[in-house]
Scaffold this motif. Structure first.
Motif, PDB file in Angstrom:
ATOM      1  N   HIS A  98       0.840  -1.199   0.000  1.00 49.01           N
ATOM      2  CA  HIS A  98       0.000   0.000   0.000  1.00 49.01           C
ATOM      3  C   HIS A  98       0.873   1.246   0.000  1.00 49.01           C
ATOM      4  O   HIS A  98       2.076   1.182   0.263  1.00 49.01           O
ATOM      5  CB  HIS A  98      -0.896   0.007   1.248  1.00 49.01           C
ATOM      6  N   ASP A 100       0.476   5.351   1.762  1.00 44.93           N
ATOM      7  CA  ASP A 100      -0.267   5.794   2.946  1.00 44.93           C
ATOM      8  C   ASP A 100      -1.297   6.891   2.682  1.00 44.93           C
ATOM      9  O   ASP A 100      -1.093   7.769   1.847  1.00 44.93           O
ATOM     10  CB  ASP A 100       0.724   6.292   4.005  1.00 44.93           C
ATOM     11  N   HIS A 244       4.598   0.182   0.075  1.00 41.42           N
ATOM     12  CA  HIS A 244       5.406  -0.483   1.103  1.00 41.42           C
ATOM     13  C   HIS A 244       4.550  -1.480   1.861  1.00 41.42           C
ATOM     14  O   HIS A 244       3.331  -1.472   1.768  1.00 41.42           O
ATOM     15  CB  HIS A 244       6.037   0.542   2.047  1.00 41.42           C
ATOM     16  N   ARG A 260       6.125   6.862  13.631  1.00 39.15           N
ATOM     17  CA  ARG A 260       5.781   7.220  12.250  1.00 39.15           C
ATOM     18  C   ARG A 260       5.275   8.652  12.157  1.00 39.15           C
ATOM     19  O   ARG A 260       4.410   9.063  12.914  1.00 39.15           O
ATOM     20  CB  ARG A 260       4.689   6.292  11.718  1.00 39.15           C
TER      21      ARG A 260
END
Ligand code: FE2
Length: 271
Positions: A98, A100, A244, A260
């Protein structure tokens, strides 16, 4: 010129950046060089970094303003722009390919991950070059994809999404399936297989089948960099031209904690 070094990590994508301490202020020339390197190499690795949350937020600004993440139950207490990637708070590793936050009008230019606790083996992150994936498609399919767009919302199958996040972030937004990179100028395939609830003009079932088929055909080892984490690594992923995935192949009695940040980018366009 900034005294940075760039060492390729894989023939298709990925580069290790040396000579940069991201916890310190980054001058304009270095910032520019890092953004050009990100567009070129698509995944940048900085080893041996060390941050407080405030320093980490400052470092992320190199790649764009930090964006609020939509699974707020996983945000760091008192730092809502830092998400904790951590199985011990009930998350499952995101093992499907995917990119983000495609449910935003201006989705992230970059996802920035900082390795805080790393299990002794497994638990890596893979990044695939969707620019190379686009270039490898037959011309007829490149032309077909260039005419398609997706309708993006929050994932339908995340039952723990908070109502307040759903209200703010589950608003349909249409993005092209091929986008032009604003820095590099090249094209890449762009979609999120579960946030794209449908491809415009196709049924949801047909859309999902086509996207899964594309992933199956496009993502191959020769366009994939696998990052084996070390504590203190920062991995910056270019969300405009890659996909990723996490690897859940580690012992769950061990801790794996990544911080993150997603840095806002431009509205995707095909030019
Ligand atoms: Fe992700």
């Amino acid at each position: 010129m900034p005294a940075i070094t760039i060492t390729r990590l894989h023939p298709s994508l990925g580069a290790e950046i040396g000579g940069v301490d991201l916890s310190r202020p980054i001058d304009a020339a270095t910032k520019q060089a890092l953004n050009v390197a990100l567009g070129e190499h698509l995944a940048l690795v900085f080893r041996g970094q060390s941050f407080t949350p405030d320093q980490y937020l400052q470092a992320a600004e190199v790649f764009g303003p930090p964006m609020r993440q939509h699974y707020s139950q996983h945000n760091m207490p008192e730092y809502p722009d830092i998400g904790l990637v951590w199985h011990r708070n009930g998350q499952r590793p995101a093992e499907r390919w995917h990119t983000d936050h495609t449910n935003r009008e201006r989705p992230p230019a970059a996802t920035i991950l900082y390795g805080v606790e790393i299990p002794p083996s497994g638990g890596g992150t893979s990044v695939a070059n969707m620019r190379a994936a686009y270039n490898a498609l037959p011309e007829t399919e490149q032309a077909r994809l260039a005419g398609l767009s997706t309708v993006n919302r929050l994932d339908a199958h995340h039952p723990d999404t908070r109502a307040e996040d759903r209200e703010k972030f589950d608003i349909p937004i249409v993005h092209p399936m091929v986008r032009t990179h604003p820095v590099h100028g090249s094209r890449a395939v762009y979609f999120h297989v579960t946030k794209a609830h449908q491809i415009v003009g196709m049924t949801p079932e047909g859309s999902s089948a086509y996207m899964n088929d594309l992933l199956e055909r496009m993502i191959k080892p020769e366009i994939t960099y696998h990052h084996a984490w070390r504590k203190g690594d920062v991995l910056v992923i270019d969300d405009r031209a890659t996909m990723h995935r996490a690897h859940g192949d580690y012992d769950r009695s061990q801790s794996r904690v990544l911080w993150r940040i997603i840095a806002e980018g431009d509205r995707p366009v095909l030019v």
